[in-house]
Design an enzyme around this catalytic site. Sequence first.
Site, short mmCIF file in Angstrom:
data_model
loop_
_atom_site.label_atom_id
_atom_site.label_comp_id
_atom_site.label_asym_id
_atom_site.label_seq_id
_atom_site.Cartn_x
_atom_site.Cartn_y
_atom_site.Cartn_z
N LEU A 75 1.16 -1.28 0.76
CA LEU A 75 -0.10 0.24 0.34
C LEU A 75 0.81 0.91 0.11
CD1 LEU A 75 -3.10 -0.86 2.54
CD2 LEU A 75 -2.62 -1.10 -0.05
N CYS A 76 2.13 0.95 0.11
CA CYS A 76 3.39 2.55 -0.53
C CYS A 76 2.93 2.80 -1.89
CB CYS A 76 4.32 1.97 0.18
SG CYS A 76 4.84 1.51 1.68
N HIS A 77 2.40 4.18 -1.36
CA HIS A 77 2.85 4.82 -2.63
C HIS A 77 4.38 4.84 -3.60
CE1 HIS A 77 -0.47 6.48 -0.65
NE2 HIS A 77 -1.13 6.76 -1.83
N MET A 111 8.53 4.65 5.19
CA MET A 111 9.00 3.26 5.35
C MET A 111 9.95 3.65 4.47
SD MET A 111 6.17 2.00 6.96
CE MET A 111 6.90 0.54 6.57
N GLU A 112 10.33 4.63 3.53
CA GLU A 112 11.59 4.21 2.68
C GLU A 112 12.66 3.81 3.55
OE1 GLU A 112 8.28 4.66 -0.59
OE2 GLU A 112 8.78 5.93 1.98
N ASP A 126 23.69 -11.37 6.05
CA ASP A 126 23.75 -12.71 5.09
C ASP A 126 25.45 -12.23 4.98
OD1 ASP A 126 22.91 -14.14 3.16
OD2 ASP A 126 23.70 -12.32 1.29
#
EC number: 4.6.1.17
Length: 328
Positions: A75-77, A111-112, A126
């Site tokens: 749902l992120c733009h 969010m980014e 990793d």
Amino acid sequence: MSELSHVDREGRARMVDVSAKADTARVAVAGGELRTTAAVIRLVRADGMPKADVLSTARLAGIAGAKKTSELIPLCHQLALSSVKVEFDFTDTSITIRATAKTKGPTGVEMEALTAVAVAGLTLHDMVKAVDPAATLNDVRLLTKDGGKHGHWERDDAVSNAAAPQDISAGTAVVLVASTGVAAGTRVDTTGPVLAQWLTGLGFSVRGPLVYPDARIAAGLADALGSAPALVISTGGTGASPTDATPEATLAVLDRVLPGVAEAIRQRGTAKFPLAALSRGVAGLAGRSVIVNLPGSPGGVKDGMAVLEPLLDHLLAQVAGGGAHDNE
């Protein structure tokens, strides 16, 4: 906001319509930490991992992750990012991650920034898992955001501590070590772990030791204050050497000084070791965080702990607004 923005009135997930919002400059900063072993930290610092160039690989992965956020989180733009910066620092047993994302648009970049931290941290995992498969990625969190209708927001972990101002066990503390040698891996940290163990014994939730070279101690203080801890204790960088910059960096962030605390630490040290008078350490308040500089020697730290232990309960209670002031 009292309702979830990504859920409509029927309870279905939706993408928020931001077409009516004005474009503004937006910045978000997120942080996280990969907790591992001292052996891994030494290998990463020396570029000695089986998969080499650990930090550069993780940095590029974090930047790429930020750019792919709208593909990873449904749902992120899609945003036109103007900048993504991923930075790393070290403690004895962790790699700290800090990501800053910027854009100009109708919606934020929280969010980014968070995705950059998460992807960089997973990449670090990793890279080190052959040596330490038990490494853990922790505390991925938003630190600050700016822009839009609500302007500036900053994480304030101290709010929950204010409800019990007399109880230092509810407090959070950060131990910060200023040492070019320890940061480079050429010296053993003989002060930071002692402080961390002492504070843990007092009931604090302790972050660190965070280790920074003398030339970057201002960045270390910014890192330490980023989570709004109740207490920051630094060690090192308080002498008269041209590279000793801890007092100056501390004074730059203080709102009020506590000269009596710093002087009591100096006096206790000078009574046994005259050269302790050369320490230029300061103490004071940055917002609701108490900062105290201690010398970078085991003896200086021992003196500082002896002075601080009977003061901390009352001092932190005052800062939280619950201490008595009638006789002061």
